[in-house]
Design an enzyme around this catalytic site. Structure first.
Site: not given
Ligand SMILES: [Zn+2]
Length: 312
Positions: A4-5, A54, A302
């Site tokens: 989720p961003e 977030k 990432r």
């Protein structure tokens, strides 16, 4: 897998504003891991929900605040009345569903929860399925949280301390100009790669892996450039672009980051996730601008996607 961003968390906060704020909530922890927090919030009126980066903050009448960070795996399932959160747009996946029978999952993307086939409930309220950390319920709407990295009750001063540690978020500031200057200062004072700084929530809040890759491509900026080597006006343009992409994501529920599409192309990209991005997820495929194969590498654990020719 995607995570989720910021746009998702803002959409979730708006869903709560639409269907839960102003109501006295039944709060429970079906899984049991949030039993004490749930007992503290149970029976209180929810007075407001906001998102910063977030993180979501849900404030109750006594001043207690529920802080939720979805982390890598978290998601909210909304059941029952799931109101449109954008004018003229119905909640995704539930078009035409009768009142009280809708089901929408908001996490890495938005879809039907597996427990409600066809986006419809057999009955309301639905029984909690699996590890539901917290359930918030009004008479007509239920929200189930599962898999968050943080779910806790804070007082307002603790909330302020959390917010103070976050960088600016264009969707939660009244002064984009001043907030942009903060981000410019934070990036241009560091020797760390700009690709890493954009993901640092204390520098700028809400950007995840997809937006990071796409913002850097849109700026034609090499992700490895140390922050202090990026001209201030280039960082400022990155912030201004983030301040365009984020509201677009909040409005549509999609990270559609290609500005080169006509109406037909945009419709195609809405239907097909592989058409939405410039470089994200396109390792080895030709750059959409120059044809060079898109590179993927690890940056701070990432995956980072970029075009070695356009972004140098
Ligand atoms: Zn290229």
């Amino acid at each position: 897998m995607t995570v989720p961003e910021g746009h998702t968390v803002h959409r979730i906060a708006r869903q709560f504003t639409a269907d839960f704020v102003g109501h006295r909530l039944a709060v429970s922890s079906p899984q049991g891991r949030f039993a004490a927090g749930a007992a503290r919030l149970d029976g209180q009126v929810l007075t407001g929900t906001t998102a910063v980066g977030k993180q979501m903050f849900a404030t109750f009448e006594t001043g207690d605040v529920l802080r939720v960070h979805l982390g890598l795996y978290g998601a909210w399932d909304f059941f029952g009345v799931v109101s449109p959160i954008v004018d003229g747009q119905d909640a995704r996946g539930s078009m035409g569903a009768p009142r009280l029978r809708r089901a929408v999952r908001m996490g890495e993307d938005e879809r039907e929860p597996p427990s409600a086939e066809g986006g419809l409930l057999a009955s309301f309220p639905p029984d909690p399925v699996g590890a539901v950390r917290v359930r918030l319920a009004t008479e007509h709407s239920v929200a189930d949280l599962r898999g968050p990295s943080a779910c806790e009750v804070l007082d307002p001063s603790a909330v302020q301390a959390v917010v103070d540690r976050l960088g600016p978020d264009p969707a939660s500031t009244d002064d984009l100009e001043a907030a942009g200057e903060v981000v410019v200062d934070r990036i241009t004072s560091r020797g760390v790669a700009v690709g890493q700084l954009l993901m640092d929530q204390s520098v700028v809040a809400g950007i995840g892996n997809i937006y990071r890759a796409e913002l850097l491509f849109r700026a034609r900026l090499d992700p490895h450039t140390p922050g202090r080597r990026v001209p201030r006006e280039v960082v400022r343009a990155l912030w201004d672009d983030w301040a365009v992409l984020l509201p677009d994501g909040i409005r549509t529920g999609l990270m559609l980051t290609r500005e080169d599409l006509d109406d037909e192309g945009r419709a195609r990209a809405i239907a097909d996730p592989t058409e939405r991005h410039w470089v994200y997820g396109r390792a080895g495929l030709p750059c959409r601008v120059c044809g060079t194969p898109v590179v993927v590498e690890e940056m701070a654990g990432r995956k980072l996607y970029f075009c070695p020719v356009c972004q140098r």
